[in-house]
Motif scaffolding. Structure first.
Motif, PDB file in Angstrom:
ATOM      1  N   ASP A   1     -24.834 -32.971   5.876  1.00 48.94           N
ATOM      2  CA  ASP A   1     -24.644 -31.944   4.436  1.00 48.94           C
ATOM      3  C   ASP A   1     -23.338 -32.798   4.551  1.00 48.94           C
ATOM      4  OD1 ASP A   1     -24.264 -30.468   2.668  1.00 48.94           O
ATOM      5  OD2 ASP A   1     -24.290 -28.494   3.660  1.00 48.94           O
ATOM      6  N   TYR A   2     -23.443 -34.619   3.155  1.00 50.73           N
ATOM      7  CA  TYR A   2     -22.309 -34.869   3.075  1.00 50.73           C
ATOM      8  C   TYR A   2     -21.456 -34.519   2.251  1.00 50.73           C
ATOM      9  CZ  TYR A   2     -24.799 -38.285   5.669  1.00 50.73           C
ATOM     10  OH  TYR A   2     -25.825 -38.840   6.641  1.00 50.73           O
ATOM     11  N   THR A   3     -22.058 -33.853   0.813  1.00 48.65           N
ATOM     12  CA  THR A   3     -20.586 -32.831   0.028  1.00 48.65           C
ATOM     13  C   THR A   3     -19.506 -31.952   1.023  1.00 48.65           C
ATOM     14  OG1 THR A   3     -22.475 -31.585  -0.267  1.00 48.65           O
ATOM     15  CG2 THR A   3     -22.177 -33.371  -1.892  1.00 48.65           C
ATOM     16  N   VAL A   4     -20.847 -31.464   2.057  1.00 53.29           N
ATOM     17  CA  VAL A   4     -19.943 -30.309   2.600  1.00 53.29           C
ATOM     18  C   VAL A   4     -19.151 -31.289   3.872  1.00 53.29           C
ATOM     19  CG1 VAL A   4     -19.863 -28.444   4.408  1.00 53.29           C
ATOM     20  CG2 VAL A   4     -21.684 -28.518   2.755  1.00 53.29           C
ATOM     21  N   VAL A   5     -19.447 -31.878   4.527  1.00 52.21           N
ATOM     22  CA  VAL A   5     -18.804 -32.547   5.301  1.00 52.21           C
ATOM     23  C   VAL A   5     -17.053 -33.458   4.509  1.00 52.21           C
ATOM     24  CG1 VAL A   5     -18.082 -34.856   6.587  1.00 52.21           C
ATOM     25  CG2 VAL A   5     -20.361 -34.184   6.895  1.00 52.21           C
ATOM     26  N   GLN A   6     -17.716 -33.991   2.962  1.00 54.27           N
ATOM     27  CA  GLN A   6     -16.441 -34.980   2.278  1.00 54.27           C
ATOM     28  C   GLN A   6     -14.996 -33.566   1.688  1.00 54.27           C
ATOM     29  OE1 GLN A   6     -18.709 -36.269  -0.994  1.00 54.27           O
ATOM     30  NE2 GLN A   6     -16.436 -37.307  -1.640  1.00 54.27           N
ATOM     31  N   GLY A   7     -15.882 -32.244   1.391  1.00 59.49           N
ATOM     32  CA  GLY A   7     -14.940 -31.431   0.681  1.00 59.49           C
ATOM     33  C   GLY A   7     -14.053 -31.114   2.248  1.00 59.49           C
ATOM     34  N   PHE A   8     -14.896 -30.598   3.046  1.00 55.88           N
ATOM     35  CA  PHE A   8     -14.094 -29.745   3.883  1.00 55.88           C
ATOM     36  C   PHE A   8     -13.280 -30.602   4.988  1.00 55.88           C
ATOM     37  CE2 PHE A   8     -15.694 -25.350   5.112  1.00 55.88           C
ATOM     38  CZ  PHE A   8     -16.945 -25.624   4.232  1.00 55.88           C
ATOM     39  N   THR A   9     -13.728 -32.512   4.647  1.00 55.15           N
ATOM     40  CA  THR A   9     -12.162 -32.568   5.264  1.00 55.15           C
ATOM     41  C   THR A   9     -11.636 -32.812   5.045  1.00 55.15           C
ATOM     42  OG1 THR A   9     -14.492 -34.224   6.364  1.00 55.15           O
ATOM     43  CG2 THR A   9     -12.593 -35.257   6.520  1.00 55.15           C
ATOM     44  N   LEU A  10     -11.663 -33.320   3.053  1.00 55.63           N
ATOM     45  CA  LEU A  10      -9.894 -33.328   2.379  1.00 55.63           C
ATOM     46  C   LEU A  10      -9.588 -31.872   2.583  1.00 55.63           C
ATOM     47  CD1 LEU A  10      -8.983 -34.765   0.254  1.00 55.63           C
ATOM     48  CD2 LEU A  10     -10.840 -32.927  -1.401  1.00 55.63           C
ATOM     49  N   VAL A  11     -10.073 -30.729   2.276  1.00 53.22           N
ATOM     50  CA  VAL A  11      -8.950 -29.502   2.294  1.00 53.22           C
ATOM     51  C   VAL A  11      -7.996 -29.378   3.733  1.00 53.22           C
ATOM     52  CG1 VAL A  11      -9.069 -26.390   3.393  1.00 53.22           C
ATOM     53  CG2 VAL A  11     -10.434 -27.915   1.516  1.00 53.22           C
ATOM     54  N   VAL A  12      -9.138 -30.148   4.902  1.00 53.78           N
ATOM     55  CA  VAL A  12      -8.548 -29.868   6.960  1.00 53.78           C
ATOM     56  C   VAL A  12      -7.664 -31.040   6.718  1.00 53.78           C
ATOM     57  CG1 VAL A  12      -9.526 -30.624   8.892  1.00 53.78           C
ATOM     58  CG2 VAL A  12     -10.505 -28.897   7.782  1.00 53.78           C
ATOM     59  N   ALA A  13      -7.757 -32.178   5.962  1.00 55.37           N
ATOM     60  CA  ALA A  13      -6.488 -33.191   5.843  1.00 55.37           C
ATOM     61  C   ALA A  13      -5.587 -32.635   4.980  1.00 55.37           C
ATOM     62  CB  ALA A  13      -7.362 -34.492   5.459  1.00 55.37           C
ATOM     63  N   ILE A  14      -5.418 -32.149   3.929  1.00 57.81           N
ATOM     64  CA  ILE A  14      -4.683 -31.647   2.690  1.00 57.81           C
ATOM     65  C   ILE A  14      -3.869 -30.867   3.618  1.00 57.81           C
ATOM     66  CG2 ILE A  14      -4.010 -30.216   1.763  1.00 57.81           C
ATOM     67  CD1 ILE A  14      -6.043 -32.057  -0.503  1.00 57.81           C
ATOM     68  N   SER A  15      -3.865 -29.243   4.939  1.00 53.42           N
ATOM     69  CA  SER A  15      -3.689 -28.749   5.219  1.00 53.42           C
ATOM     70  C   SER A  15      -2.728 -28.883   6.326  1.00 53.42           C
ATOM     71  CB  SER A  15      -4.645 -27.622   5.939  1.00 53.42           C
ATOM     72  OG  SER A  15      -5.616 -28.022   6.576  1.00 53.42           O
ATOM     73  N   PHE A  16      -2.804 -30.611   6.879  1.00 50.91           N
ATOM     74  CA  PHE A  16      -2.492 -30.696   8.238  1.00 50.91           C
ATOM     75  C   PHE A  16      -0.796 -31.088   7.208  1.00 50.91           C
ATOM     76  CE2 PHE A  16      -1.446 -34.441  10.698  1.00 50.91           C
ATOM     77  CZ  PHE A  16      -0.978 -34.227  11.249  1.00 50.91           C
ATOM     78  N   VAL A  17      -1.061 -32.835   5.759  1.00 59.66           N
ATOM     79  CA  VAL A  17      -0.434 -32.329   5.232  1.00 59.66           C
ATOM     80  C   VAL A  17       0.774 -31.455   4.915  1.00 59.66           C
ATOM     81  CG1 VAL A  17       0.284 -33.841   3.232  1.00 59.66           C
ATOM     82  CG2 VAL A  17      -1.284 -35.054   4.455  1.00 59.66           C
ATOM     83  N   MET A  18       0.596 -30.530   4.502  1.00 62.29           N
ATOM     84  CA  MET A  18       1.032 -29.087   4.219  1.00 62.29           C
ATOM     85  C   MET A  18       2.244 -28.652   5.051  1.00 62.29           C
ATOM     86  SD  MET A  18       0.994 -29.026   0.959  1.00 62.29           S
ATOM     87  CE  MET A  18       0.134 -29.828  -0.010  1.00 62.29           C
ATOM     88  N   VAL A  19       1.292 -28.120   6.496  1.00 58.85           N
ATOM     89  CA  VAL A  19       1.933 -27.337   7.717  1.00 58.85           C
ATOM     90  C   VAL A  19       3.162 -28.617   7.976  1.00 58.85           C
ATOM     91  CG1 VAL A  19       1.614 -28.111   9.528  1.00 58.85           C
ATOM     92  CG2 VAL A  19      -0.345 -26.457   8.294  1.00 58.85           C
ATOM     93  N   ASN A  20       2.535 -29.797   7.721  1.00 62.07           N
ATOM     94  CA  ASN A  20       3.775 -30.609   8.212  1.00 62.07           C
ATOM     95  C   ASN A  20       4.921 -31.128   6.928  1.00 62.07           C
ATOM     96  OD1 ASN A  20       3.154 -32.226  10.908  1.00 62.07           O
ATOM     97  ND2 ASN A  20       1.854 -32.184  10.478  1.00 62.07           N
ATOM     98  N   LEU A  21       4.499 -30.605   5.962  1.00 62.46           N
ATOM     99  CA  LEU A  21       5.772 -30.520   5.173  1.00 62.46           C
ATOM    100  C   LEU A  21       6.532 -29.620   4.958  1.00 62.46           C
ATOM    101  CD1 LEU A  21       6.496 -31.746   2.063  1.00 62.46           C
ATOM    102  CD2 LEU A  21       5.270 -29.994   1.336  1.00 62.46           C
ATOM    103  N   LEU A  22       6.162 -28.196   5.943  1.00 65.36           N
ATOM    104  CA  LEU A  22       6.175 -27.305   5.845  1.00 65.36           C
ATOM    105  C   LEU A  22       7.153 -26.850   7.648  1.00 65.36           C
ATOM    106  CD1 LEU A  22       4.142 -23.549   5.685  1.00 65.36           C
ATOM    107  CD2 LEU A  22       6.399 -24.228   4.318  1.00 65.36           C
ATOM    108  N   VAL A  23       6.946 -28.134   8.527  1.00 65.82           N
ATOM    109  CA  VAL A  23       7.333 -28.460   9.085  1.00 65.82           C
ATOM    110  C   VAL A  23       9.205 -29.257   9.187  1.00 65.82           C
ATOM    111  CG1 VAL A  23       7.918 -29.396  11.448  1.00 65.82           C
ATOM    112  CG2 VAL A  23       5.585 -28.311  10.672  1.00 65.82           C
ATOM    113  N   ASP A  24       8.559 -29.686   7.799  1.00 63.26           N
ATOM    114  CA  ASP A  24       9.859 -30.475   7.908  1.00 63.26           C
ATOM    115  C   ASP A  24      10.821 -29.924   7.541  1.00 63.26           C
ATOM    116  OD1 ASP A  24       9.161 -32.958   8.670  1.00 63.26           O
ATOM    117  OD2 ASP A  24       8.984 -34.508   6.877  1.00 63.26           O
TER     118      ASP A  24
END
Ligand SMILES: Nc1ncnc2c1ncn2[C@@H]1O[C@H](COP(=O)(O)OP(=O)(O)O)[C@@H](O)[C@H]1O
Ligand code: SF4
Ligand SMILES: [Mg+2]
Lengths: 334, 353
Positions: free
Chosen positions: B317-340
């Motif tokens: 289900d590629y659109t789902v893979v694409q959309g969810f990967t995007l959200v997961v990756a961005i949340s990782f960036v956000m959390v590390n921003l918070l950590v900083d």
């Protein structure tokens, strides 16, 4: 040098032994040290690095950490043996009646707290003051140790201070509770020459104005000559000679002391004097059986002494004010 | 300080653009053509032509990327062909489950790992220390799926019918249906409200639905513990070694020489400094948590981002893979921003103008 009347002893260290129980063996960093500090006196403790000066001073505050341990002797402060006190009683002495400053002033301050809060902490612990009152006192203290713009400086973090400023902050912190004894362990070693002179002047003022007794630990005889009333020379965990400063420089007895004084660098030449005495400090684990200086001692050969490598010399008086640990000054030595 | 925060925030923008490009490329690197991937092998050429035209797949690649960026910016992540609903809709339903799980796991990892590390570091080379570190090393080496299965076995099978029994799967007991807070409070319903109400613990807590709350809480325990184990062990080890390093430093000696009690020396002077590397590790463990969530949610049958992503990958289900990967990756960036930001708060040395 100013002459000061020196009062009764406030600190008497006798036969102090502090050893480190390491995997390689027992390091006898301090092995039978005797020292006395009078009220208002500045005592210089000299010796090359690794001879046990810092361990001696840390023993006085009972701050020796594992695997080290004070295994013998006594440390009398106003006649009371600090080694008999509970940890709680000892805490009420640290930073209040006996305090310390160290070699690396910037590293000795906690990087995440402001200078002011670290000074104020002393008042909070020992005088039960609130943060705000402590801060006000910290400002006064910083002014006393010659920091301009103290109001602003208390908000500075250690990394924002120069070495000299940081050492002044350390001194302010050490003096905050009005201690009777200040132990300064290589207080100027990490500083520029001009800053060194300022810090030395400051310590002299402290003694003159407040009557604080000071132990100045250093490997720099120049500093000792400038500030100390009396000098103890340390070698491989023991005191080898002690005298008032003038006598020690004019008439050194111990071959090691003679070597040190003979090798004081000329003004401006900051070469390490220890390079000049041939040989190395013995390993404090496998100490030579006799005199610890014997492997490096030329006087021994010149005098034809053989007992040096077999027997350990005692600290004996050449007169009332001058003691030395060397067979050359003992009757009947062979 | 405000300037620093702003700068730090702006500097994470290129990272996010990089993530978008990567996710975009990922979808184009799928073997076979996207049309047949989406519509099945038996789609005819005419149908595929129409499909490609409709989704802009015949356009040059940079135009496609432009369209993709515009879609993402407007919250359009495409449609799941498996469920027939917009990917955003799926995210609204499933992201909160994962966020609750990850938050619970992170809380456990930090509030157990840090104290363990402190005790271990302070009592280093004692039995306590050795036992803790052996435990931590086992914890790091433990595969999440194996741990999950063991926990299920122990708490749902072995301890069944005892007070210690815990539910091994799902988010709530069967038959419990939480009432969204916006209905309780008579607020208008929209996507964002719906998203918030999917945080079951939160939703039931603020609306006093105690039965739901306790059921959700009990269901969360086992997966959260399974997910927390590895980061917990890593945090404990890091705290221990950081504390050991700091305890040997000059300013700790100063703190002792001041007359501070040992507890203040460790918990005030040493710990604040020892937490600096630990905070960084906590940020990085969040990545581990996200990876672990895929397995944990699958084992514990939780309809979260991880399980959805896993199912989407296996069913292409590629659109789902694409959309969810995007959200997961961005949340990782956000959390590390918070950590900083947390790091900046803890360490005055990085606060330089
Ligand atoms: N924590 C320790 N563990 C083992 N040996 C130590 C420790 N601290 C100091 N020593 C040893 O004690 C001796 C004296 O050290 P120190 O008092 O620091 O010398 P210094 O005169 O330069 O201040 C050195 O030989 C050193 O190796
Ligand atoms: S006792 Fe002997 S070896 Fe030691 S310093 Fe004196 S002369 Fe040298
Ligand atoms: Mg030293």
């Amino acid at each position: 040098m100013t002459t000061t009347t020196v009062g009764d002893p406030i600190l008497q260290i006798s036969s102090l032994e502090t050893h480190f129980f390491t995997r390689d063996g027992v390091v006898k960093a301090v092995d039978g040290v005797d020292l006395t500090v009078g009220k208002g006196e500045i005592l210089g403790l000299v010796g090359e690095s690794g001879c046990g000066k810092s361990v001696t001073s840390m023993s006085v505050l009972r701050l020796i950490q594992n695997p080290g341990e004070i295994v013998g002797g006594s440390i009398r402060f106003h006649g009371e043996d600090l080694l008999d006190l509970s940890e709680k009683e000892m805490r009420s002495i640290r930073g209040d009646r006996i305090s310390m400053i160290f070699q690396q002033p910037v590293g000795s301050l906690n990087p995440v707290f402001t200078a002011g809060s670290q000074i104020s902490e002393v008042y909070e612990i020992h005088e039960g003051l609130k943060k705000k009152e402590g801060n006000a006192r910290a400002v006064e203290m910083l002014q006393k140790v010659g920091i301009p713009d103290a109001e602003r400086r208390i908000k500075a973090y250690p990394h924002e201070l120069s070495g000299g400023m940081a050492q002044r902050v350390m001194i302010a912190m050490a003096l905050a509770a009005g201690p009777e004894l200040l132990i300064a362990d290589e207080p100027t070693t990490a500083l520029d020459v001009t800053i060194q002179a300022q810090i030395i002047d400051l310590m002299r003022e402290i003694r003159n104005d407040l009557g604080t007794s000071i132990i100045v630990i250093t490997h720099d005889l120049g500093i000792v000559a400038e500030i100390a009333d009396r000098v103890a020379v340390m070698y491989a965990g023991e005191i080898v000679e002690e005298a008032d400063t003038k006598t020690l420089f004019a008439d050194p007895k111990h071959p090691y002391t003679k070597g040190l004084i003979g090798s004081i660098p000329l003004a401006g030449d900051r070469r390490e004097w220890l390079d000049v005495i041939p040989g190395r400090v013995p390993n404090l684990i496998d100490l030579p059986g006799g005199c610890r200086f014997a492997p490096r001692c030329r006087a021994r050969e010149e005098a034809g002494l053989t007992m040096c490598t077999e027997q350990r010399p005692e600290l004996t008086g050449v007169n009332d004010e001058h003691t030395v640990r060397c067979f050359l000054y003992q009757e009947g030595a062979k | 300080m405000a300037r620093f925060l702003l700068r730090r925030f702006i500097s994470s923008i290129p990272v996010i653009i990089g993530i978008l490009a990567l996710v975009f490329a990922l979808a184009r690197m799928i073997p076979g053509d996207p049309c047949r991937a989406a519509l099945g092998e038996r789609a005819t050429d005419e149908i595929c032509d129409a499909y490609n035209e409709r989704y802009g797949l015949n356009d040059p690649i940079h135009v496609q990327f432009g369209i993709y960026l515009k879609d993402v910016a407007t919250g359009d992540l495409g449609e799941s062909f498996r469920f027939g609903v917009p990917v955003t809709e799926l995210l609204i339903q499933r992201l909160p489950t994962t966020m609750e799980l990850a938050a619970a796991a992170l809380l456990i990892a930090v509030f157990v790992g840090v104290p363990l590390g402190i005790i271990s570091g302070y009592r280093h080379n004692t039995k306590t220390d050795v036992a803790t570190m052996v435990g931590a090393n086992i914890g790091v080496a433990m595969p999440v799926f194996w741990l999950g299965l063991m926990l299920q076995y122990v708490f749902a099978v072995f301890l069944r019918d005892t007070p210690l029994a815990l539910p091994p799967s799902g988010k709530l007991d069967a038959g419990l249906i939480p009432v969204p807070f916006y209905e309780v409070w008579g607020l208008p319903e929209n996507g964002f409200m719906e998203f918030l109400s999917e945080f079951t613990l939160m939703n039931s807590l603020v609306t006093f639905q105690w039965e739901i709350f306790s059921s959700a809480f009990l269901h969360l325990i086992l997966p959260a513990v399974a997910l927390a184990t590895i980061p917990l062990a890593i945090i404990a080890r890091m705290t221990r070694s950081a504390l050991l390093d700091v305890l040997g430093l000059d300013y700790v000696r100063t703190a002792r020489a001041k007359g501070l009690r040992e507890r203040s020396v460790v918990l005030k002077h040493a710990l604040r400094n020892a937490m600096l590397p630990v905070v960084t590790i906590i940020g990085l463990s969040f990545g581990l948590l996200l990876g672990g969530a895929i397995l944990t949610e699958t084992i514990f049958n939780l309809a979260g981002v991880g399980k959805t992503l896993f199912d989407a990958i296996t069913s292409r289900d590629y659109t789902v893979v694409q959309g969810f990967t995007l959200v997961v990756a961005i949340s990782f960036v956000m959390v590390n921003l918070l950590v900083d930001l947390l790091y900046t708060y803890l360490d005055p040395r990085v606060r330089v103008s």
